[in-house]
Design a protein around this motif. Structure first.
Motif, PDB file in Angstrom:
ATOM      1  N   LEU A   1       9.290   7.376  38.996  1.00 32.45           N
ATOM      2  CA  LEU A   1       8.647   8.680  38.847  1.00 32.45           C
ATOM      3  C   LEU A   1       7.147   8.515  38.645  1.00 32.45           C
ATOM      4  CD1 LEU A   1       8.878  11.781  38.517  1.00 32.45           C
ATOM      5  CD2 LEU A   1       9.204  11.362  36.060  1.00 32.45           C
ATOM      6  N   PHE A   2       6.759   7.590  37.785  1.00 32.26           N
ATOM      7  CA  PHE A   2       5.340   7.320  37.534  1.00 32.26           C
ATOM      8  C   PHE A   2       4.619   6.921  38.824  1.00 32.26           C
ATOM      9  CE2 PHE A   2       2.336   3.759  36.636  1.00 32.26           C
ATOM     10  CZ  PHE A   2       1.265   4.540  36.243  1.00 32.26           C
ATOM     11  N   VAL A   3       5.188   5.985  39.551  1.00 30.60           N
ATOM     12  CA  VAL A   3       4.566   5.507  40.793  1.00 30.60           C
ATOM     13  C   VAL A   3       4.522   6.628  41.831  1.00 30.60           C
ATOM     14  CG1 VAL A   3       4.859   3.912  42.746  1.00 30.60           C
ATOM     15  CG2 VAL A   3       5.138   3.084  40.404  1.00 30.60           C
ATOM     16  N   ALA A   4       5.619   7.357  41.992  1.00 30.66           N
ATOM     17  CA  ALA A   4       5.675   8.422  43.002  1.00 30.66           C
ATOM     18  C   ALA A   4       4.672   9.536  42.715  1.00 30.66           C
ATOM     19  CB  ALA A   4       7.090   8.996  43.080  1.00 30.66           C
ATOM     20  N   MET A   5       4.597   9.996  41.479  1.00 29.56           N
ATOM     21  CA  MET A   5       3.681  11.097  41.145  1.00 29.56           C
ATOM     22  C   MET A   5       2.220  10.655  41.229  1.00 29.56           C
ATOM     23  SD  MET A   5       5.304  13.896  40.714  1.00 29.56           S
ATOM     24  CE  MET A   5       6.331  13.338  42.057  1.00 29.56           C
TER      25      MET A   5
ATOM     26  N   LEU B   1       1.470  10.323  45.023  1.00 31.79           N
ATOM     27  CA  LEU B   1       1.368  11.649  45.634  1.00 31.79           C
ATOM     28  C   LEU B   1       0.055  12.319  45.251  1.00 31.79           C
ATOM     29  CD1 LEU B   1       2.718  13.823  47.361  1.00 31.79           C
ATOM     30  CD2 LEU B   1       3.844  14.654  45.277  1.00 31.79           C
ATOM     31  N   TYR B   2      -0.308  12.236  43.995  1.00 29.19           N
ATOM     32  CA  TYR B   2      -1.566  12.825  43.533  1.00 29.19           C
ATOM     33  C   TYR B   2      -2.757  12.220  44.283  1.00 29.19           C
ATOM     34  CZ  TYR B   2      -5.233  14.445  40.375  1.00 29.19           C
ATOM     35  OH  TYR B   2      -6.364  15.032  39.850  1.00 29.19           O
ATOM     36  N   LEU B   3      -2.751  10.902  44.431  1.00 24.32           N
ATOM     37  CA  LEU B   3      -3.858  10.226  45.118  1.00 24.32           C
ATOM     38  C   LEU B   3      -3.839  10.500  46.625  1.00 24.32           C
ATOM     39  CD1 LEU B   3      -3.844   6.842  43.161  1.00 24.32           C
ATOM     40  CD2 LEU B   3      -5.438   8.770  42.902  1.00 24.32           C
ATOM     41  N   ILE B   4      -2.663  10.556  47.221  1.00 20.91           N
ATOM     42  CA  ILE B   4      -2.550  10.857  48.655  1.00 20.91           C
ATOM     43  C   ILE B   4      -3.086  12.251  48.953  1.00 20.91           C
ATOM     44  CG2 ILE B   4      -0.860  11.372  50.480  1.00 20.91           C
ATOM     45  CD1 ILE B   4       0.791   8.989  49.322  1.00 20.91           C
ATOM     46  N   LEU B   5      -2.849  13.175  48.011  1.00 22.26           N
ATOM     47  CA  LEU B   5      -3.329  14.545  48.190  1.00 22.26           C
ATOM     48  C   LEU B   5      -4.789  14.707  47.751  1.00 22.26           C
ATOM     49  CD1 LEU B   5      -0.144  16.467  47.025  1.00 22.26           C
ATOM     50  CD2 LEU B   5      -0.963  16.127  49.366  1.00 22.26           C
TER      51      LEU B   5
ATOM     52  N   PRO C   1       6.412  20.690  33.067  1.00 23.97           N
ATOM     53  CA  PRO C   1       5.747  20.281  34.304  1.00 23.97           C
ATOM     54  C   PRO C   1       6.466  20.760  35.566  1.00 23.97           C
ATOM     55  CG  PRO C   1       6.623  18.367  33.149  1.00 23.97           C
ATOM     56  CD  PRO C   1       6.770  19.539  32.242  1.00 23.97           C
ATOM     57  N   LEU C   2       7.795  20.852  35.523  1.00 24.13           N
ATOM     58  CA  LEU C   2       8.516  21.367  36.693  1.00 24.13           C
ATOM     59  C   LEU C   2       8.267  22.858  36.881  1.00 24.13           C
ATOM     60  CD1 LEU C   2      11.860  19.368  36.521  1.00 24.13           C
ATOM     61  CD2 LEU C   2       9.937  19.038  38.095  1.00 24.13           C
TER      62      LEU C   2
ATOM     63  N   ASP D   1      -0.062  22.451  40.554  1.00 23.17           N
ATOM     64  CA  ASP D   1       0.626  21.314  41.166  1.00 23.17           C
ATOM     65  C   ASP D   1      -0.007  20.000  40.729  1.00 23.17           C
ATOM     66  OD1 ASP D   1       2.546  22.793  42.524  1.00 23.17           O
ATOM     67  OD2 ASP D   1       1.198  23.127  44.223  1.00 23.17           O
ATOM     68  N   SER D   2      -1.327  19.977  40.670  1.00 22.46           N
ATOM     69  CA  SER D   2      -2.019  18.769  40.206  1.00 22.46           C
ATOM     70  C   SER D   2      -1.642  18.457  38.769  1.00 22.46           C
ATOM     71  CB  SER D   2      -3.533  18.938  40.319  1.00 22.46           C
ATOM     72  OG  SER D   2      -3.923  19.051  41.658  1.00 22.46           O
ATOM     73  N   LEU D   3      -1.653  19.481  37.929  1.00 23.72           N
ATOM     74  CA  LEU D   3      -1.262  19.298  36.530  1.00 23.72           C
ATOM     75  C   LEU D   3       0.167  18.776  36.434  1.00 23.72           C
ATOM     76  CD1 LEU D   3      -1.795  19.655  33.478  1.00 23.72           C
ATOM     77  CD2 LEU D   3      -0.982  22.011  33.729  1.00 23.72           C
ATOM     78  N   ALA D   4       1.063  19.343  37.221  1.00 20.66           N
ATOM     79  CA  ALA D   4       2.465  18.927  37.198  1.00 20.66           C
ATOM     80  C   ALA D   4       2.613  17.460  37.609  1.00 20.66           C
ATOM     81  CB  ALA D   4       3.295  19.816  38.111  1.00 20.66           C
ATOM     82  N   MET D   5       1.904  17.035  38.639  1.00 22.22           N
ATOM     83  CA  MET D   5       1.998  15.636  39.078  1.00 22.22           C
ATOM     84  C   MET D   5       1.494  14.689  37.999  1.00 22.22           C
ATOM     85  SD  MET D   5       1.019  15.667  43.114  1.00 22.22           S
ATOM     86  CE  MET D   5      -0.125  17.050  43.132  1.00 22.22           C
TER      87      MET D   5
END
Length: 119
Positions: A16-20, A23-27, A68-69, A85-89
């Motif tokens: 979860l840590f790696v994915a979020m 995703l945050y950095l990709i966006l 966060p969800l 969405d940024s805050l949630a990630m």
């Protein structure tokens, strides 16, 4: 074998840590904002100044997936609330990081007694 479910939860948390974070950095999220907000959720530990019961409730509110969800859902439902969405990630990345390290949801007796501890 007794600790196997805990290790599964910690591996899931790491993913979860790696994915979020990815995703945050990709966006193209702001890196400084990520760092600043990532650690801000630990301010919930200040609830322990009012005692272990209040501290556990405050800490658990900020370290469960519910808020966060909800932020992510509101952000996805509204094109104008991208910051949610940024805050949630960032928030989910923080929760994943904490749980990966073994800092789980707290029981009201003491700070170190968590759903990820074996005691």
């Amino acid at each position: 074998m007794r600790n196997l479910p805990i290790w599964f939860q910690r591996v899931e948390a790491a993913l979860l840590f790696v994915a979020m974070t990815a995703l945050y950095l990709i966006l193209h999220g702001n890196t400084w904002l990520f760092v600043l907000l990532f650690f801000s959720f630990d301010l919930s530990i200040l609830g322990y100044l009012a005692g272990p019961r209040v501290g556990a409730v405050v800490y658990n509110i900020f370290h469960s997936f519910t808020l966060p969800l909800l932020c992510a859902a509101l952000g996805l439902l509204s094109n104008q609330l991208v910051w949610l969405d940024s805050l949630a990630m960032i928030w989910l990345a923080h929760i994943g990081f904490d749980r990966m390290l073994g800092f789980g949801l707290k029981y009201p007796d003491r700070f170190g007694h968590t759903h990820l501890s074996t005691k």
